[in-house]
Design a protein around this motif. Structure first.
Motif, PDB file in Angstrom:
ATOM      1  N   UNK A   7     -10.133   6.187  -7.894  1.00  0.00           N
ATOM      2  CA  UNK A   7     -11.373   6.838  -7.473  1.00  0.00           C
ATOM      3  C   UNK A   7     -12.522   5.832  -7.385  1.00  0.00           C
ATOM      4  N   UNK A   8     -13.519   6.178  -6.616  1.00  0.00           N
ATOM      5  CA  UNK A   8     -14.729   5.364  -6.576  1.00  0.00           C
ATOM      6  C   UNK A   8     -15.455   5.447  -7.917  1.00  0.00           C
ATOM      7  N   UNK A   9     -16.106   4.366  -8.284  1.00  0.00           N
ATOM      8  CA  UNK A   9     -16.862   4.346  -9.536  1.00  0.00           C
ATOM      9  C   UNK A   9     -18.103   3.488  -9.403  1.00  0.00           C
ATOM     10  N   UNK A  10     -18.681   3.180 -10.528  1.00  0.00           N
ATOM     11  CA  UNK A  10     -19.874   2.333 -10.557  1.00  0.00           C
ATOM     12  C   UNK A  10     -19.503   0.949 -11.086  1.00  0.00           C
ATOM     13  N   UNK A  11     -20.213  -0.084 -10.628  1.00  0.00           N
ATOM     14  CA  UNK A  11     -21.311  -0.017  -9.657  1.00  0.00           C
ATOM     15  C   UNK A  11     -20.812  -0.130  -8.225  1.00  0.00           C
ATOM     16  N   UNK A  12     -21.679   0.172  -7.272  1.00  0.00           N
ATOM     17  CA  UNK A  12     -21.466  -0.131  -5.851  1.00  0.00           C
ATOM     18  C   UNK A  12     -20.255   0.577  -5.262  1.00  0.00           C
ATOM     19  N   UNK A  13     -19.969   1.777  -5.767  1.00  0.00           N
ATOM     20  CA  UNK A  13     -18.804   2.542  -5.281  1.00  0.00           C
ATOM     21  C   UNK A  13     -17.506   1.753  -5.467  1.00  0.00           C
ATOM     22  N   UNK A  14     -17.437   0.993  -6.530  1.00  0.00           N
ATOM     23  CA  UNK A  14     -16.272   0.140  -6.810  1.00  0.00           C
ATOM     24  C   UNK A  14     -14.986   0.958  -6.776  1.00  0.00           C
ATOM     25  N   UNK A  15     -13.999   0.453  -6.034  1.00  0.00           N
ATOM     26  CA  UNK A  15     -12.744   1.191  -5.887  1.00  0.00           C
ATOM     27  C   UNK A  15     -11.582   0.213  -5.732  1.00  0.00           C
ATOM     28  N   UNK A  16     -10.515   0.475  -6.464  1.00  0.00           N
ATOM     29  CA  UNK A  16      -9.306  -0.334  -6.334  1.00  0.00           C
ATOM     30  C   UNK A  16      -8.556   0.057  -5.068  1.00  0.00           C
ATOM     31  N   UNK A  17      -8.051  -0.942  -4.368  1.00  0.00           N
ATOM     32  CA  UNK A  17      -7.271  -0.730  -3.150  1.00  0.00           C
ATOM     33  C   UNK A  17      -6.008  -1.577  -3.205  1.00  0.00           C
ATOM     34  N   UNK A  18      -5.033  -1.192  -2.383  1.00  0.00           N
ATOM     35  CA  UNK A  18      -3.862  -2.017  -2.118  1.00  0.00           C
ATOM     36  C   UNK A  18      -3.899  -2.412  -0.655  1.00  0.00           C
ATOM     37  N   UNK A  19      -3.723  -3.703  -0.382  1.00  0.00           N
ATOM     38  CA  UNK A  19      -3.744  -4.200   0.989  1.00  0.00           C
ATOM     39  C   UNK A  19      -2.485  -5.017   1.241  1.00  0.00           C
ATOM     40  N   UNK A  20      -2.130  -5.253   2.502  1.00  0.00           N
ATOM     41  CA  UNK A  20      -0.896  -5.993   2.798  1.00  0.00           C
ATOM     42  C   UNK A  20      -0.930  -7.429   2.289  1.00  0.00           C
ATOM     43  N   UNK A  21       0.254  -7.939   1.981  1.00  0.00           N
ATOM     44  CA  UNK A  21       0.439  -9.338   1.591  1.00  0.00           C
ATOM     45  C   UNK A  21       1.549  -9.913   2.475  1.00  0.00           C
ATOM     46  N   UNK A  22       1.775 -11.229   2.424  1.00  0.00           N
ATOM     47  CA  UNK A  22       2.864 -11.808   3.226  1.00  0.00           C
ATOM     48  C   UNK A  22       4.248 -11.317   2.816  1.00  0.00           C
ATOM     49  N   UNK A  23       4.374 -10.765   1.620  1.00  0.00           N
ATOM     50  CA  UNK A  23       5.640 -10.196   1.155  1.00  0.00           C
ATOM     51  C   UNK A  23       5.625  -8.702   1.440  1.00  0.00           C
ATOM     52  N   UNK A  24       6.500  -8.257   2.327  1.00  0.00           N
ATOM     53  CA  UNK A  24       6.509  -6.850   2.732  1.00  0.00           C
ATOM     54  C   UNK A  24       6.761  -5.909   1.562  1.00  0.00           C
ATOM     55  N   UNK A  25       7.310  -6.417   0.468  1.00  0.00           N
ATOM     56  CA  UNK A  25       7.587  -5.569  -0.681  1.00  0.00           C
ATOM     57  C   UNK A  25       6.500  -5.568  -1.733  1.00  0.00           C
ATOM     58  N   UNK A  26       5.407  -6.278  -1.501  1.00  0.00           N
ATOM     59  CA  UNK A  26       4.333  -6.371  -2.494  1.00  0.00           C
ATOM     60  C   UNK A  26       2.995  -6.043  -1.846  1.00  0.00           C
ATOM     61  N   UNK A  27       2.279  -5.095  -2.444  1.00  0.00           N
ATOM     62  CA  UNK A  27       0.912  -4.802  -2.020  1.00  0.00           C
ATOM     63  C   UNK A  27      -0.045  -5.644  -2.854  1.00  0.00           C
ATOM     64  N   UNK A  28      -0.977  -6.306  -2.205  1.00  0.00           N
ATOM     65  CA  UNK A  28      -1.956  -7.112  -2.920  1.00  0.00           C
ATOM     66  C   UNK A  28      -3.029  -6.222  -3.531  1.00  0.00           C
TER      67      UNK A  28
END
Length: 296
Positions: free
Chosen positions: A29-50
């Protein structure tokens, strides 16, 4: 039969889960400060989310995107123990100016884990151009994924890199200027503090040659910033890197900054460092528009 079965079972247990689905997007969820939010984004390894952190202003956007590429180390244990990079003071500066800010963790670091694809090799066989391109590829993966989100503008992203992340940002200067409008590099380089010794760089001539290689292909203007008390890439050596990059065709503005803290290499991770760089950040984020000239 048992001799054949046991190795087969072990291989199944240790094999990568090819069918596993890697999910990208918000992971909390979004939190403080600055609407801080954890995300998963693509990496060069198709089996690992950064792992990544996203900060953004209030409202629905779309916001211009700023992506911050973190520093690194050749020491595997230190990489594994790295905390999630935040650059919170820098993120706050950018959010206050209307940017959504993504700070992705690259493969081989911290909680993201996986293979370290940026390995530059030892001094005798250092390949700084390859390691820089490996970093830039990961920046591009994260940037292109965020650009697909409704709250992000599709053009005019800003890439800010620190140390090895800045080196990767220089390698990314060959991208489409419509997609990335500016690159800001804080003390970019590789091989600093060779053998943990201040003011010693591993294979400096190889690093200079790689800077020229990046400059030859560069299409995006670069703001190159370094603190006067940086013992990884001193202002004097950074100027040589700048000259190599510019001499090969890169467009770059070099700005030495005041000494910050005990070690200026880490200035951009602090409020004092962001304050010291604020005018140069503002200039890079809002370049003067060319004045129209009247036809004779």
């Amino acid at each position: 039969m048992r001799l054949f079965v046991i190795p087969a079972l072990l291989s199944l247990l240790t094999a990568s889960p090819l069918c596993a689905q890697v999910a990208f997007g918000p992971s909390g969820e979004e939190g403080e400060p600055l609407r801080r939010q954890a995300w998963h984004v693509p990496s060069p390894d198709a089996g690992i989310a950064a792992q990544a952190l996203l900060f953004r202003p209030a409202g629905a956007g779309p916001f211009p995107l700023a992506i911050i590429a973190h520093a690194s180390t050749q020491n595997g244990l230190r990489r594994a123990q790295m905390p999630q990079p935040e650059y919170r003071a820098l993120a706050a500066y950018l959010v206050a100016r209307g940017f959504a800010v993504l700070v992705p963790e690259r493969l081989g670091h911290g909680a993201t884990g996986g293979r370290y694809v940026e390995d530059q090799g030892g001094c005798d066989e250092a390949d700084y151009a390859r390691s820089g391109r490996a970093t830039s590829d990961q920046i591009s993966l994260a940037l292109n994924y965020l650009r697909k989100q409704d709250f992000i503008r599709k053009d005019a992203a800003t890439v800010i890199g620190h140390s090895a992340g800045g080196w990767g940002a220089l390698a990314l200067a060959n991208a489409d200027p419509k997609a990335i409008s500016a690159i800001i590099a804080f003390a970019p380089g590789r091989g600093g503090h060779a053998n943990d010794e201040p003011n010693r760089i591993c294979a400096p001539n190889t690093l200079l040659a790689a800077a020229a290689e990046f400059g030859k292909a560069a299409r995006i203007p670069v703001s190159w910033l370094v603190a006067n008390n940086d013992s990884y890439f001193t202002p004097a050596f950074s100027k040589r890197l700048v000259e190599a990059f510019r001499g090969a065709g890169g467009k770059v503005e070099f700005r030495p900054l005041p000494a910050v803290g005990g070690e200026g290499h880490w200035m951009i991770e602090t409020e004092a460092g962001v304050e010291a760089a604020s005018s140069d950040l503002a200039r890079a984020l809002n370049p003067p528009k060319p004045m129209a000239t009247k036809k004779p």
